[in-house]
Design a protein around this motif. Structure first.
Motif, PDB file in Angstrom:
ATOM      1  N   ALA A 105       0.834  -1.205   0.000  1.00 29.42           N
ATOM      2  CA  ALA A 105       0.000   0.000   0.000  1.00 29.42           C
ATOM      3  C   ALA A 105       0.866   1.251   0.000  1.00 29.42           C
ATOM      4  CB  ALA A 105      -0.913  -0.006   1.224  1.00 29.42           C
ATOM      5  N   LEU A 106       0.298   2.315  -0.499  1.00 33.17           N
ATOM      6  CA  LEU A 106       0.980   3.603  -0.461  1.00 33.17           C
ATOM      7  C   LEU A 106       1.003   4.088   0.981  1.00 33.17           C
ATOM      8  CD1 LEU A 106       2.218   5.535  -2.536  1.00 33.17           C
ATOM      9  CD2 LEU A 106       0.071   6.761  -2.542  1.00 33.17           C
ATOM     10  N   ASP A 107       2.076   4.761   1.365  1.00 37.31           N
ATOM     11  CA  ASP A 107       2.202   5.213   2.743  1.00 37.31           C
ATOM     12  C   ASP A 107       1.091   6.210   3.093  1.00 37.31           C
ATOM     13  OD1 ASP A 107       3.734   8.167   2.722  1.00 37.31           O
ATOM     14  OD2 ASP A 107       4.053   6.930   0.950  1.00 37.31           O
ATOM     15  N   PRO A 108       0.635   6.189   4.339  1.00 32.53           N
ATOM     16  CA  PRO A 108      -0.470   7.059   4.757  1.00 32.53           C
ATOM     17  C   PRO A 108      -0.165   8.550   4.583  1.00 32.53           C
ATOM     18  CG  PRO A 108      -0.065   5.379   6.420  1.00 32.53           C
ATOM     19  CD  PRO A 108       1.026   5.265   5.399  1.00 32.53           C
ATOM     20  N   GLU A 109       1.089   8.954   4.763  1.00 30.79           N
ATOM     21  CA  GLU A 109       1.442  10.372   4.620  1.00 30.79           C
ATOM     22  C   GLU A 109       1.171  10.863   3.199  1.00 30.79           C
ATOM     23  OE1 GLU A 109       5.364  13.154   4.274  1.00 30.79           O
ATOM     24  OE2 GLU A 109       5.535  11.385   5.538  1.00 30.79           O
ATOM     25  N   THR A 110       1.579  10.080   2.202  1.00 30.61           N
ATOM     26  CA  THR A 110       1.351  10.472   0.812  1.00 30.61           C
ATOM     27  C   THR A 110      -0.135  10.490   0.501  1.00 30.61           C
ATOM     28  OG1 THR A 110       3.487   9.554   0.136  1.00 30.61           O
ATOM     29  CG2 THR A 110       1.882   9.932  -1.601  1.00 30.61           C
ATOM     30  N   LEU A 111      -0.880   9.483   0.973  1.00 30.57           N
ATOM     31  CA  LEU A 111      -2.328   9.458   0.734  1.00 30.57           C
ATOM     32  C   LEU A 111      -3.010  10.679   1.334  1.00 30.57           C
ATOM     33  CD1 LEU A 111      -3.257   5.697   1.227  1.00 30.57           C
ATOM     34  CD2 LEU A 111      -3.382   7.053  -0.879  1.00 30.57           C
ATOM     35  N   ARG A 112      -2.648  11.034   2.568  1.00 31.23           N
ATOM     36  CA  ARG A 112      -3.235  12.230   3.209  1.00 31.23           C
ATOM     37  C   ARG A 112      -2.903  13.481   2.420  1.00 31.23           C
ATOM     38  NH1 ARG A 112      -1.856   9.710   7.977  1.00 31.23           N
ATOM     39  NH2 ARG A 112       0.144  10.763   8.061  1.00 31.23           N
ATOM     40  N   ALA A 113      -1.650  13.595   1.990  1.00 29.10           N
ATOM     41  CA  ALA A 113      -1.226  14.781   1.239  1.00 29.10           C
ATOM     42  C   ALA A 113      -1.991  14.886  -0.084  1.00 29.10           C
ATOM     43  CB  ALA A 113       0.280  14.740   0.987  1.00 29.10           C
ATOM     44  N   LEU A 114      -2.156  13.768  -0.791  1.00 32.11           N
ATOM     45  CA  LEU A 114      -2.878  13.792  -2.060  1.00 32.11           C
ATOM     46  C   LEU A 114      -4.342  14.184  -1.849  1.00 32.11           C
ATOM     47  CD1 LEU A 114      -1.414  10.624  -3.800  1.00 32.11           C
ATOM     48  CD2 LEU A 114      -1.054  13.000  -4.490  1.00 32.11           C
ATOM     49  N   LYS A 115      -4.954  13.646  -0.810  1.00 26.23           N
ATOM     50  CA  LYS A 115      -6.369  13.963  -0.552  1.00 26.23           C
ATOM     51  C   LYS A 115      -6.582  15.426  -0.180  1.00 26.23           C
ATOM     52  CE  LYS A 115      -7.750   9.334   0.507  1.00 26.23           C
ATOM     53  NZ  LYS A 115      -8.616   8.460   1.204  1.00 26.23           N
ATOM     54  N   SER A 116      -5.545  16.059   0.360  1.00 24.93           N
ATOM     55  CA  SER A 116      -5.698  17.458   0.771  1.00 24.93           C
ATOM     56  C   SER A 116      -5.310  18.450  -0.323  1.00 24.93           C
ATOM     57  CB  SER A 116      -4.866  17.724   2.027  1.00 24.93           C
ATOM     58  OG  SER A 116      -3.492  17.683   1.717  1.00 24.93           O
ATOM     59  N   LEU A 117      -4.806  17.950  -1.457  1.00 30.84           N
ATOM     60  CA  LEU A 117      -4.389  18.854  -2.540  1.00 30.84           C
ATOM     61  C   LEU A 117      -5.584  19.522  -3.204  1.00 30.84           C
ATOM     62  CD1 LEU A 117      -1.633  16.875  -4.491  1.00 30.84           C
ATOM     63  CD2 LEU A 117      -1.315  18.878  -3.038  1.00 30.84           C
ATOM     64  N   ARG A 118      -5.422  20.796  -3.487  1.00 31.15           N
ATOM     65  CA  ARG A 118      -6.412  21.519  -4.276  1.00 31.15           C
ATOM     66  C   ARG A 118      -6.072  21.323  -5.750  1.00 31.15           C
ATOM     67  NH1 ARG A 118      -4.982  26.139  -0.655  1.00 31.15           N
ATOM     68  NH2 ARG A 118      -3.607  26.458  -2.399  1.00 31.15           N
ATOM     69  N   PRO A 119      -7.055  21.475  -6.626  1.00 33.24           N
ATOM     70  CA  PRO A 119      -6.780  21.334  -8.063  1.00 33.24           C
ATOM     71  C   PRO A 119      -5.616  22.234  -8.499  1.00 33.24           C
ATOM     72  CG  PRO A 119      -9.136  21.455  -7.683  1.00 33.24           C
ATOM     73  CD  PRO A 119      -8.464  21.744  -6.354  1.00 33.24           C
ATOM     74  N   GLY A 120      -4.747  21.671  -9.322  1.00 36.05           N
ATOM     75  CA  GLY A 120      -3.597  22.413  -9.834  1.00 36.05           C
ATOM     76  C   GLY A 120      -2.378  22.392  -8.933  1.00 36.05           C
ATOM     77  N   ARG A 121      -2.501  21.835  -7.734  1.00 36.32           N
ATOM     78  CA  ARG A 121      -1.374  21.778  -6.798  1.00 36.32           C
ATOM     79  C   ARG A 121      -0.680  20.430  -6.930  1.00 36.32           C
ATOM     80  NH1 ARG A 121       0.091  26.488  -5.462  1.00 36.32           N
ATOM     81  NH2 ARG A 121       1.154  25.621  -3.696  1.00 36.32           N
ATOM     82  N   ARG A 122       0.601  20.392  -6.497  1.00 37.87           N
ATOM     83  CA  ARG A 122       1.409  19.170  -6.540  1.00 37.87           C
ATOM     84  C   ARG A 122       1.929  18.859  -5.143  1.00 37.87           C
ATOM     85  NH1 ARG A 122      -0.438  19.893 -10.956  1.00 37.87           N
ATOM     86  NH2 ARG A 122       0.562  19.842 -12.972  1.00 37.87           N
ATOM     87  N   TYR A 123       2.204  17.600  -4.899  1.00 38.81           N
ATOM     88  CA  TYR A 123       2.791  17.143  -3.636  1.00 38.81           C
ATOM     89  C   TYR A 123       4.269  16.867  -3.869  1.00 38.81           C
ATOM     90  CZ  TYR A 123       4.158  13.704  -0.111  1.00 38.81           C
ATOM     91  OH  TYR A 123       4.825  13.021   0.866  1.00 38.81           O
ATOM     92  N   ALA A 124       5.112  17.334  -2.960  1.00 35.55           N
ATOM     93  CA  ALA A 124       6.540  16.992  -2.957  1.00 35.55           C
ATOM     94  C   ALA A 124       6.865  16.485  -1.560  1.00 35.55           C
ATOM     95  CB  ALA A 124       7.395  18.198  -3.314  1.00 35.55           C
ATOM     96  N   GLY A 125       7.254  15.237  -1.463  1.00 41.22           N
ATOM     97  CA  GLY A 125       7.544  14.628  -0.171  1.00 41.22           C
ATOM     98  C   GLY A 125       8.965  14.876   0.278  1.00 41.22           C
TER      99      GLY A 125
END
Length: 186
Positions: free
Chosen positions: A55-75
């Motif tokens: 499974a994908l790590d919970p931190e990345t999943l939380r970050a993706l779910k909180s992204l607004r349209p047009g934003r990117r996640y950098a871990g």
């Protein structure tokens, strides 16, 4: 019917991501996730790999779910047991024409070439250089800083949340200054 259509679309996405991974040469892993966060496509080392139970790590999943349209996640800079060099994880949510989330793409970017370059910096036998998350507040001691028996200096990498840090054993560093000290006495 519908299951065959879904499998055909999954294979199309898989083929596009394999091609992209091979052309880019810096992503040892690319994931396509469903809206529920489950891995639908996994590309590892330029080849399609089974999504597996990993499974994908919970931190990345939380970050993706909180992204607004047009934003990117950098871990954060991290290690993975399946890759020899540190990685940085990037992610983005994919939306349909109506603005509804349809899945996510996650890119694990290898820092192998960065660390190869840093490894060529010559700062003594004990010295090393590495990439790290930038400190939120600058150190009150400035740079270079002395931590016990280490002299450490850092430089911000512009446009990123990272810094390059170099450190060397204090005694080794000071021993190299002896000839200069003696030359200034004369």
């Amino acid at each position: 019917g519908l299951l065959q259509e879904a499998e055909m679309r999954r294979r199309e996405i898989e083929g596009m991501l394999v091609g992209f991974a091979r052309r880019a040469e810096v992503y040892p892993q690319i994931l396509y996730l469903g809206v529920d966060g489950k891995v639908i496509v996994r590309i590892r080392d330029g080849r399609a790999a089974p999504p597996g139970a990993e499974a994908l790590d919970p931190e990345t999943l939380r970050a993706l779910k909180s992204l607004r349209p047009g934003r990117r996640y950098a871990g954060d800079i991290r290690r993975a047991p399946w890759h020899p060099a540190p990685l940085i994880r990037y992610g983005m949510v994919l939306y349909d024409e109506a603005g509804r989330p349809r899945g996510s793409l996650v890119f694990d970017c290898s820092l192998a070439s960065v660390y190869a370059t840093l490894g060529r910096l010559q700062i003594g036998l004990s010295g090393r250089s590495y990439l790290t998350q930038r400190e939120e507040r600058p150190s009150p001691y400035g740079s270079p800083r002395r931590y016990d028996h280490w002299v450490t200096a850092s430089a911000v990498v512009p446009g990123t949340p990272w810094s390059i840090v170099s450190s060397v054993n204090r005694d080794e560093f000071l021993d190299r200054l002896q000839p200069i000290r003696l030359a200034t006495i004369m």
